[in-house]
Write an enzyme that holds these catalytic residues in place. Sequence first.
Site, short mmCIF file in Angstrom:
data_model
loop_
_atom_site.label_atom_id
_atom_site.label_comp_id
_atom_site.label_asym_id
_atom_site.label_seq_id
_atom_site.Cartn_x
_atom_site.Cartn_y
_atom_site.Cartn_z
N GLU A 1 -5.15 2.95 -6.77
CA GLU A 1 -5.40 4.05 -5.84
C GLU A 1 -6.75 4.75 -5.99
O GLU A 1 -7.37 5.09 -4.99
CB GLU A 1 -4.28 5.09 -5.98
N ARG B 1 1.34 15.78 -5.27
CA ARG B 1 0.11 15.13 -5.72
C ARG B 1 -1.11 15.67 -4.96
O ARG B 1 -2.19 15.80 -5.53
CB ARG B 1 0.21 13.61 -5.59
N ALA C 1 2.02 4.33 -7.55
CA ALA C 1 1.24 5.26 -8.35
C ALA C 1 0.22 4.54 -9.24
O ALA C 1 -0.14 5.04 -10.29
CB ALA C 1 2.16 6.14 -9.20
N ARG D 1 -1.27 4.49 -0.53
CA ARG D 1 -2.35 4.46 -1.53
C ARG D 1 -3.03 5.82 -1.72
O ARG D 1 -3.73 6.30 -0.83
CB ARG D 1 -3.38 3.45 -1.07
N PHE E 1 0.81 -1.23 0.00
CA PHE E 1 0.00 0.00 0.00
C PHE E 1 0.84 1.28 0.00
O PHE E 1 0.37 2.32 0.44
CB PHE E 1 -0.97 0.02 1.20
#
Lengths: 483, 813
Positions: free
Chosen positions: B727, B318, B518, B350, B236
Site C-alpha cells: 500500500e 486509518r 493491510a 489499497r 486491491f
Amino acid sequence: MDEITVTVNGRRRPLQGATAHTTALDWLRDTGLSGSKEGCAEGECGACAMLLASPADDGGTTWTAVNACLMPVASLNGQEVVTAEGLGSPDALHPVQQKLAEAGGSQCGYCTPGFACSMAGEYYRADRVPAAPGEEVCEEHGPNGFDLHALSGNLCRCTGYRPIRDAAYTLGSPDATDELAARRTRPAPRAVPTDFEAGAGRFIRPATLDETLRLLRDEPTALLVAGSTDLGVEVNLRGRRAPLMVAIEQLDELRNLTITDEFVEIGAALPLSDAERRLGDRVPLLAQLFPQFASRLIRNRGTFGGNLGTGSPIGDTPPALLALGARLVLASVDGEREVELADYFTGYRQTVRRADELIRAIRIPLPLARVTAFHKIAKRRFDDISSVAIGFALDIDDGVIAAARIGLGGVAATPLRAYATEAALIGEPWNVSTVRAGSAVLQGEGTPMSDHRASSDYRSLMLGSALLKLYSSTVIESKEVSA
Amino acid sequence: MSSLADRPANPVVGLRAPHESAALHVTGAAMYTDDLAAQTAGVLTAWPVQSTNAHARVTVDVAPAYEVSGVVRVLTADDVPGINDAGIKHDEPLFPSEAMFYGHALVWVLGETQEAARLGAEAVQVAYEPLPSCITVREAIAAESYQGIARTVARGDAAAAMVSAPRVFEGVTEFGGQEHFYLETHASLAILDSEGQYFVQCSTQHPSETQEIIAHVLGISSSQVTVQSLRMGGAFGGKEMQPHGFAAIAALGAKLTGRPVRLRLNRTQDITMTGKRHPFHISWKAGFGDDGLIQALEATLTADGGWSLDLSEPVLGRALCHIDNAYWIPNVHAQGRIAKTNKTSQTAFRGFGGPQGVFLIEDILGRVAPVLGIDPAEIRRKNFYRPGQSTPYGQLVKDAGRLEAIWGQLVDESDFAARRAEIAAFNAANPDTKRGLSITPVKFGISFNFAAFNQAGALVHVYKDGSVLINHGGTEMGQGLHTKMLQVAATALGLRLDQVRLAPTRTDKVPNTSATAASSGADLNGGAVKNACEQIRDRMAKVAGRLLGVDERDVRFEGGFITGLGKFDQRLTFAEVANASYLQRVQLWAAGYYRTEGLHWNPDLMQGSPFKYFAYGCAASEVEVDGLTGAYRVRRVDIVHDVGDSLSPMLDIGQIEGAYVQGVGWLTLEELRWDESDGPHRGRLQTQSASTYKLPSFSEMPEEFNVRLFENAREDGAVYGSKAVGEPPFMLAFSAREAIREAVGAFAPVGHSVELGSPATPEAVFWAIEAARTAGSASAAASEATLNRNTADVAAGRSPVGADVPALASTEV
Ligand SMILES: Cc1cc2nc3c(=O)[nH]c(=O)nc-3n(C[C@H](O)[C@H](O)[C@H](O)COP(=O)(O)OP(=O)(O)OC[C@H]3O[C@@H](n4cnc5c(N)ncnc54)[C@H](O)[C@@H]3O)c2cc1C
Ligand code: FES
Ligand code: FES
C-alpha cells in the site's frame, strides 16, 4: 450446412455448442482454452486478445491481434487463430512470453495472455525494423522498432506498464525455426461462405457482394457486421440478439483502396489499421486521426463503414471526413449512388441510407486542403471516446483563408459541419485576430451536452481551443514569430 | 540465528526472483476461479436481478423466470436455511426486501447456461415502492444520515493553537472514490461433495471469512466448508469483504440443486454491485506560523460509506491515523464519521483510508504554500517528523530520520534543483504550456489497526525425498506473496528456490486466517512460514549433527546441503537428512505461527501503538500541462522507497510502480459519476463499464520512471528485516497531483493558491487554469501573451467547477 471449423493453435476444432451470437472468447473458453480472459467484454482491456491469420499486402499472412470478445465465432469459419496457449507452453516459452516473464511483466497475470498476443502481433509485424545503431528512435517506439501503440488496447491494473514496455523493447526478431514466422510466407485462409443457424439467430457470410445486396433487399431484419467492434459491444453488454447477421468484412469490393486523380477511395470494410498502413501520409488528416482512434486491437478490425453505419454522433471518422468533403458510395441491388457525408446524417443515429443499402466505400476528393488537423478531446490520451472531435481542412493562399471546411463530433445529435465558423474564416487573413474571432464563433457551434465525459461548457470551449491550437501549430511550422 | 530479522549467509530472500507463476501467466496456463468453472461438467451459472431504484421496498415475482428454457432455480430469501446476511455486521441482507442502491442484487437465477440465466433474470418481475434516498455525501450530511461509530483523534489544544496561530486557513476538500477494476471480476465456484462438504473456490482475499459467511448463510458449521483461493486476477482490497455473499450464493445454489454452481460477475455487474474506495468530504482549518510550520489542524472527515457498514469503520480509523502523513502537527483535533448513502458499500482499497487522510494534509500544504510564499517542497520538508516525536494518536515515529535521508537522496538523484530551474525557464517562454515538478513524502503505518488480525499460520511439509511443500494463510493476488513465501522457506531451510513448492491457499490447511490485506501478507505469513521451517530445521539439525559428528548448534543449512562447522570434507544433501530423519522417527512437518508483538490500540480513545513500524518513501514527479485543454502528461517520475531489506527486489519495485500508477489513476483520471438527479435513474452509476470508467493505460505511464529501493534499511520487527510494500507507495502519487498544481500555478501570478478538483481530469485542470488566468488578469495588466483567455466565460458566471465536480474552497481567515 457444412461443418464449421476453426483452426486454433494449429488444431482444427469443430464449432460445437455455439450459437450465432457466441463470441470467439466464450467459445474458446468453452473448448477448454481458458488462457484467453474476459476482463470487460467490450474491447477495452485486451485480456481476450488472440492472433488471427489475415491476408498480408504481399499475399502472405499477417498475425493480427484482435479482441476475441467482440467477434462472433461463426465469423471464424475456416480461419486460423492463435491464443497465448498456442504461442508457447510453460516449458517452452515463446520469446515474448520469455521476456514478459523475466521482466516482471506479470503480477496477477490476468491481463498477461492478452498482452502476450498483442505483443506477438507486433513481434511478427513484417515491417517492424530495428533502428540502426545510434539512430534516434521516434516517440513510443523501441530500438527494436516495436511500436508501443500495439499495446494500447491492453489494460493492466497491476504493473504500471513499465516492465511490459521494457519486455517489448528488448524483443529480438523471430528466428529460422519459428513456425508462426514461417507461416507468414503462405497465404492466409480465404473467407469461407457460411450459413450458420443456432440459438436465437443466424449468421451468414455471403460469397459475393451481389448475394449480400440481395439478402439486404429480401431480409428486412438483416444486420450487417463488419469488424464487429461496435456490434460486439451491443451483443455483450446490451444483450442485442439480431436474428440475422450478414458478414461483409471479407468482400473484396469493400476492401479496396484506390487512388485516382480525382479521389482517394477507401473500401468501407477495410480494417482501419490496413487503411492506416497503406495510406501512410497520403491523407495527412487521416494520418493524424488513426492513432487517436480506439486502440490497435480495435483498429485491426474496426472499419469506416461500421463507424458511419451506426450514424453515431460521437464517431471519430465523421468530423475528419466532413472536413475532407468526403462522399459515401452506397450500394444496393439497384446500383450505386453517392451522397455527400454532410447530407448523410439526418438525426440522432439516423441517416439517408436505406435498409437495403450498404456503404461500399468512402471517397475523399482530391486535391486535399493544405492545412488540416484532427483534434480529439478525451479524458484519457489513448483509447477513449471523444468528448469532442474536430477536423479542420483549410486552404490558405498568400496568408488569406481561401477555403475552409470544419467537421465536428460530439456537439449535437449528428456530426456537424461548422458552417458559421467556416464563413467567418473564409476571405480573412490567417492571423491572431481572425483566429480569435473564428474561435469565438466555433465555441457557439452545436449544442453540446453535459455527461459523464465532460460538461457542455468544457466541450464548447474546447472547440474554440482547437482552432487556436491549429493556428499555433501553423505559426510554429512556418517559423513566424510565435504568438 | 532465529531472530526474526537476521538473515543467514547466502539467503534466497533478497534475490531478484520472477513471480512464481510467471511462466503460467504468460502462457495462459495459470488458472483462475472461473477457468476452473469452465472446466467443470454440469455447472450451473448464477445471474443477479439488480435493482433499478436507489432505495425502495421491493416485491419480487420470480415465477416468469421459470418459463425461460434452461432456468433451473431462482434463489430467494425463502431458500436461506441460516442467516440471510452477507456481512459480519449483519447489515447486509443477502436477499434484501429493501433495495438499498441502484444495482443491488435482489434474487439470483441459476441457469444451464449464462444465456439462460441472463434471460431468466430479465423475466423476473420487481415492483418498487420508492423510499427517500441520499446519493451524495453532501445530501447525507444534510439529512444527517450516518452509520457506525464516529471517532476523534486529538492531541494538544487545537482550538487554542488556532487562535494564536499567525496564519489560519480554512477550506473544504472533497474527492471521489475509485473502482478497484481488478482485471478478474468476482468469481466463485461451489461444489457439494459426496461427504456433504462444501468446496468453494473463490476469488477472495479472505478465505476464512468467506468460509464463515457461507457457513452462517447455510446454517452449518465452518468445518463443513472449505474455501480455496487459488490465485486472484487482482484484488486491491476489493476482494476482502465483497466476495463472501457471492460465494454464499454459489454454495446455496449447490445445496439446492446438488450441482456445481458458478457465479462470475461481468464487468458492469462488478462495478455496479461491489464497493469501492471511499469518497470523502473534509472541512478543515489549519494554523501556520509565518515560517511555514503547521501549528494546528482541525478537521471533520466524512467518509461516504455507501449502503452498509462493511469496512468503513476501520477505513475511517486509518484515515484519521494518516492525516499527519509525514508531518509533525503539534495540535490536532480531527473527527471522523461515516455517511450512509444509497450507493455501493464502500470498502477496502489499497491504502485503506490512508490515502484519504494523506490527501487532506497534502492538499492543505499545496494550497497554502504559495500564499505563505514558501516553496511547496520546502514547506513539506520543514514540517517532517523529527526523531523522538510521536503521532497524534500517541505512537513514537520509529526511524523518523529516514524521511530526511530518503528526501535528500531523491533530491540529489532526481536532479531536483537543476530541473526546477529548467522548468522555470520553460514556463517563462511558453504561454500555453507549463510544467511543474513536485516532491512529496509518505509515511504509512504497518499492521492491522485491530490487533487480533495480526496473526498468521503456515503448514510446511518435508517429504522423505527432501522435497518441501508449503502452505500458508495468505492469498496471492499478483503481489508476489507466494514467491516471497517460497523465498522465506528456502532461506529458512537452506534450500535453493526450486526445491520448495507451494500449494494453494485453503481453509482446511490453515484455519482462522486474517485477510491478506493491510500490506501485511509477507510480514505475517512470512513469520509463520519461517517459524514452521525453523521447527523442522532444528529437528533435522539434531539428526544431521549426529551424522556429521558435530553439535546440532554447529550444523549449517545452505544451498540444499547440510554441513558441520569445520567439517570441510563432509556434506549431506537435504534429502539424505530428511530420509534419515524419517527413519529415526523425527517429525518432518510443522505448523508455524506468528503474532506481531508489541501492538496495542484503544479504538475508543484512538490512542496507542497500533503499528509495528512505518514504511517511508518519497517521489518527485514532473508534469506538463496544456493550457488550452487541461490535458497533461507525466514526464518523469523518480522514487526512493523504503521496503526494509527487500525480500524480493523485482517484486517490490513492481509493487511500487504499480501502486504509483494506480494512485495517479485515482487522483487524475478515474471518475465515478452517479446520477444525482431526481430523474428515473437516480443513483445509477453512469461510469459502469470499461468504456466510461477509464483507468490508466500505456498512455499514462510516466515517460521516464526511476524507482530505487532505500538501502541498508533493515527493519528489526519484520521477517528477514523487510518491510511491507503493497500500500504505502500508492500515496507517492500525490507528487503527480501536486506537480499538476504547480504547473497550473504557473499560469497565475506568484502567490496564487491553486484549487484542483479530484480527480484532476483534463477538464478539472482546465478550470483550474482558467481560474489561475483570471487571477492573473485581475491582478496585473492584461498580458497579451496568451491566445486563449476565456475570461469572459468565467466572468459571465460559467463556474470553473461544474455542478457535479467536487467543489473546493479555501480562504485565509
Ligand atoms: C474499445 C473500443 C474503442 C473504440 N474507440 C472508438 C474511437 O476512438 N472512435 C470511434 O469513432 N469509435 C470507436 N469505437 C467504436 C467502433 O470501433 C467504431 O465505430 C468502428 O469503426 C466500427 O467498425 P466495425 O467494422 O467494427 O463495425 P461493426 O460493429 O461491424 O458495425 C457497426 C454498425 O455499422 C453497420 N455497418 C457496418 N459496416 C457497414 C457498411 N459497410 N454499410 C452500412 N452499415 C455498416 C453494422 O450493421 C452495425 O450496425 C470503439 C469501440 C470499442 C469497442
Ligand atoms: S474482454 Fe476486454 S477486450 Fe475483450
Ligand atoms: S498483471 Fe494484473 S492486470 Fe496486469
